[in-house]
Design a protein around this motif. Structure first.
Motif, PDB file in Angstrom:
ATOM      1  N   ARG A  31       8.383 -16.370  -4.399  1.00  0.00           N
ATOM      2  CA  ARG A  31       9.104 -15.103  -4.255  1.00  0.00           C
ATOM      3  C   ARG A  31       8.148 -13.926  -4.102  1.00  0.00           C
ATOM      4  N   ILE A  32       7.067 -13.938  -4.848  1.00  0.00           N
ATOM      5  CA  ILE A  32       6.083 -12.860  -4.730  1.00  0.00           C
ATOM      6  C   ILE A  32       5.524 -12.814  -3.321  1.00  0.00           C
ATOM      7  N   THR A  33       5.336 -13.979  -2.706  1.00  0.00           N
ATOM      8  CA  THR A  33       4.833 -14.051  -1.341  1.00  0.00           C
ATOM      9  C   THR A  33       5.734 -13.284  -0.383  1.00  0.00           C
ATOM     10  N   VAL A  34       7.031 -13.327  -0.612  1.00  0.00           N
ATOM     11  CA  VAL A  34       7.989 -12.624   0.249  1.00  0.00           C
ATOM     12  C   VAL A  34       7.888 -11.111   0.050  1.00  0.00           C
ATOM     13  N   PHE A  35       7.583 -10.676  -1.164  1.00  0.00           N
ATOM     14  CA  PHE A  35       7.549  -9.255  -1.464  1.00  0.00           C
ATOM     15  C   PHE A  35       6.229  -8.579  -1.106  1.00  0.00           C
ATOM     16  N   VAL A  36       5.138  -9.310  -1.057  1.00  0.00           N
ATOM     17  CA  VAL A  36       3.819  -8.723  -0.835  1.00  0.00           C
ATOM     18  C   VAL A  36       3.753  -7.854   0.427  1.00  0.00           C
ATOM     19  N   LEU A  43       0.611  -2.916  -6.843  1.00  0.00           N
ATOM     20  CA  LEU A  43       1.485  -3.691  -7.729  1.00  0.00           C
ATOM     21  C   LEU A  43       1.069  -5.157  -7.809  1.00  0.00           C
ATOM     22  N   VAL A  44       0.375  -5.641  -6.787  1.00  0.00           N
ATOM     23  CA  VAL A  44      -0.029  -7.041  -6.737  1.00  0.00           C
ATOM     24  C   VAL A  44      -1.518  -7.198  -7.022  1.00  0.00           C
ATOM     25  N   LEU A  45      -2.307  -6.276  -6.556  1.00  0.00           N
ATOM     26  CA  LEU A  45      -3.760  -6.342  -6.722  1.00  0.00           C
ATOM     27  C   LEU A  45      -4.123  -5.789  -8.102  1.00  0.00           C
ATOM     28  N   THR A  46      -3.802  -6.588  -9.125  1.00  0.00           N
ATOM     29  CA  THR A  46      -4.027  -6.179 -10.511  1.00  0.00           C
ATOM     30  C   THR A  46      -4.859  -7.228 -11.234  1.00  0.00           C
ATOM     31  N   CYS A  67      -1.915 -19.763  -1.983  1.00  0.00           N
ATOM     32  CA  CYS A  67      -2.689 -19.508  -0.770  1.00  0.00           C
ATOM     33  C   CYS A  67      -1.873 -18.653   0.205  1.00  0.00           C
ATOM     34  N   GLN A  68      -0.587 -18.949   0.348  1.00  0.00           N
ATOM     35  CA  GLN A  68       0.284 -18.173   1.225  1.00  0.00           C
ATOM     36  C   GLN A  68       0.435 -16.734   0.717  1.00  0.00           C
ATOM     37  N   CYS A  69       0.516 -16.566  -0.594  1.00  0.00           N
ATOM     38  CA  CYS A  69       0.622 -15.229  -1.170  1.00  0.00           C
ATOM     39  C   CYS A  69      -0.657 -14.434  -0.896  1.00  0.00           C
ATOM     40  N   LEU A  70      -1.800 -15.074  -1.067  1.00  0.00           N
ATOM     41  CA  LEU A  70      -3.067 -14.401  -0.773  1.00  0.00           C
ATOM     42  C   LEU A  70      -3.168 -14.073   0.712  1.00  0.00           C
ATOM     43  N   LEU A  71      -2.663 -14.949   1.567  1.00  0.00           N
ATOM     44  CA  LEU A  71      -2.651 -14.683   3.008  1.00  0.00           C
ATOM     45  C   LEU A  71      -1.818 -13.438   3.315  1.00  0.00           C
ATOM     46  N   GLN A  72      -0.659 -13.306   2.681  1.00  0.00           N
ATOM     47  CA  GLN A  72       0.164 -12.120   2.875  1.00  0.00           C
ATOM     48  C   GLN A  72      -0.552 -10.859   2.395  1.00  0.00           C
ATOM     49  N   LEU A  73      -1.266 -10.968   1.292  1.00  0.00           N
ATOM     50  CA  LEU A  73      -2.006  -9.828   0.749  1.00  0.00           C
ATOM     51  C   LEU A  73      -3.132  -9.426   1.694  1.00  0.00           C
ATOM     52  N   VAL A  74      -3.881 -10.409   2.185  1.00  0.00           N
ATOM     53  CA  VAL A  74      -4.992 -10.142   3.105  1.00  0.00           C
ATOM     54  C   VAL A  74      -4.480  -9.541   4.408  1.00  0.00           C
ATOM     55  N   GLY A  81     -10.532   1.361   6.213  1.00  0.00           N
ATOM     56  CA  GLY A  81     -11.405   1.572   5.058  1.00  0.00           C
ATOM     57  C   GLY A  81     -10.804   1.019   3.773  1.00  0.00           C
ATOM     58  N   LYS A  82      -9.510   1.254   3.585  1.00  0.00           N
ATOM     59  CA  LYS A  82      -8.827   0.734   2.394  1.00  0.00           C
ATOM     60  C   LYS A  82      -8.749  -0.791   2.439  1.00  0.00           C
ATOM     61  N   LYS A  83      -8.559  -1.342   3.634  1.00  0.00           N
ATOM     62  CA  LYS A  83      -8.489  -2.804   3.785  1.00  0.00           C
ATOM     63  C   LYS A  83      -9.808  -3.433   3.357  1.00  0.00           C
ATOM     64  N   VAL A  84     -10.909  -2.886   3.828  1.00  0.00           N
ATOM     65  CA  VAL A  84     -12.228  -3.443   3.489  1.00  0.00           C
ATOM     66  C   VAL A  84     -12.492  -3.308   1.992  1.00  0.00           C
ATOM     67  N   GLN A  85     -12.131  -2.177   1.419  1.00  0.00           N
ATOM     68  CA  GLN A  85     -12.312  -2.011  -0.023  1.00  0.00           C
ATOM     69  C   GLN A  85     -11.461  -3.019  -0.797  1.00  0.00           C
ATOM     70  N   MET A  86     -10.225  -3.244  -0.330  1.00  0.00           N
ATOM     71  CA  MET A  86      -9.362  -4.222  -0.989  1.00  0.00           C
ATOM     72  C   MET A  86      -9.973  -5.626  -0.894  1.00  0.00           C
ATOM     73  N   LEU A  87     -10.437  -6.007   0.301  1.00  0.00           N
ATOM     74  CA  LEU A  87     -11.016  -7.343   0.478  1.00  0.00           C
ATOM     75  C   LEU A  87     -12.293  -7.499  -0.337  1.00  0.00           C
ATOM     76  N   ASN A  88     -13.059  -6.438  -0.460  1.00  0.00           N
ATOM     77  CA  ASN A  88     -14.268  -6.481  -1.287  1.00  0.00           C
ATOM     78  C   ASN A  88     -13.902  -6.650  -2.757  1.00  0.00           C
TER      79      ASN A  88
END
Length: 181
Positions: A31-36, A43-46, A67-74, A81-88
């Motif tokens: 379910r979290i995968t659907v919401f990401v 809310l997820v990157l905690t 893995c699917q949830c992380l794929l949605q997050l990525v 700039g925010k994307k790179v900071q998040m991935l780092n």
């Protein structure tokens, strides 16, 4: 019964409640995968969720949805700039390098394929971010991108050498992108 995290991470030993906890966690992870894709990333990157998802990558019944949830997050849309900071901050490529991806069997190949797709998506996001940076962003964020990409090369080579052609095929565009650069 042991705490949910201990059951899921395998620290609970052969406790029968571990399989119940795993089965209980499967639905919420899906379910979290659907919401990401549409919730705020904060809310997820905690410090609570991300270690759980990384622990789930080591639990056979939960690793594919994690893995699917992380794929949605990525793959979440955001400014470069925010994307790179998040991935780092996320360090997903570092965590994936620690996983056993050489085991054989249909379930193992499917998981390796999910990991390869996550690696490819992460690379795609990093390379896209590099092209979107404004000149003043190229130094700091560009170096961060390069460091993340370079650190993940051993994982990319492992996946390219995988016995399953679908797994190696999933990361083939990465090799192609490196040749074009």
């Amino acid at each position: 019964p042991p705490p949910l995290f201990l059951s899921l991470s395998g620290s609970a030993g052969t406790d029968p409640s571990a399989s119940t906890a795993t089965a209980t966690a499967h639905g919420p992870v899906r379910r979290i995968t659907v919401f990401v894709p549409w919730v705020d990333v904060s809310l997820v990157l905690t410090d609570r969720f991300i270690p759980l998802f990384f622990a789930f990558l080591r639990v056979e019944q939960l690793r594919d949805p994690a893995c699917q949830c992380l794929l949605q997050l990525v793959s979440k849309g955001m400014e470069a700039g925010k994307k790179v900071q998040m991935l780092n901050q996320l360090r997903v490529l570092d965590v994936l390098q620690e996983l056993d991806l050489e085991s054989e069997g249909d379930d193992e190949f499917e998981f390796a394929l999910h990991v390869a797709e996550l690696v490819a998506a992460t690379w795609h996001e990093l390379l896209d971010s590099l092209t979107e940076f404004e000149p003043e962003q190229r130094d700091a964020e560009g170096q961060m991108c390069a460091a993340l990409l370079n650190a993940s090369l051993p994982l990319v080579w492992r996946l390219l050498q995988h016995v399953d052609v679908d797994v190696s095929g999933a990361v083939l565009p990465i090799a192609s992108a490196m040749l074009e650069a």
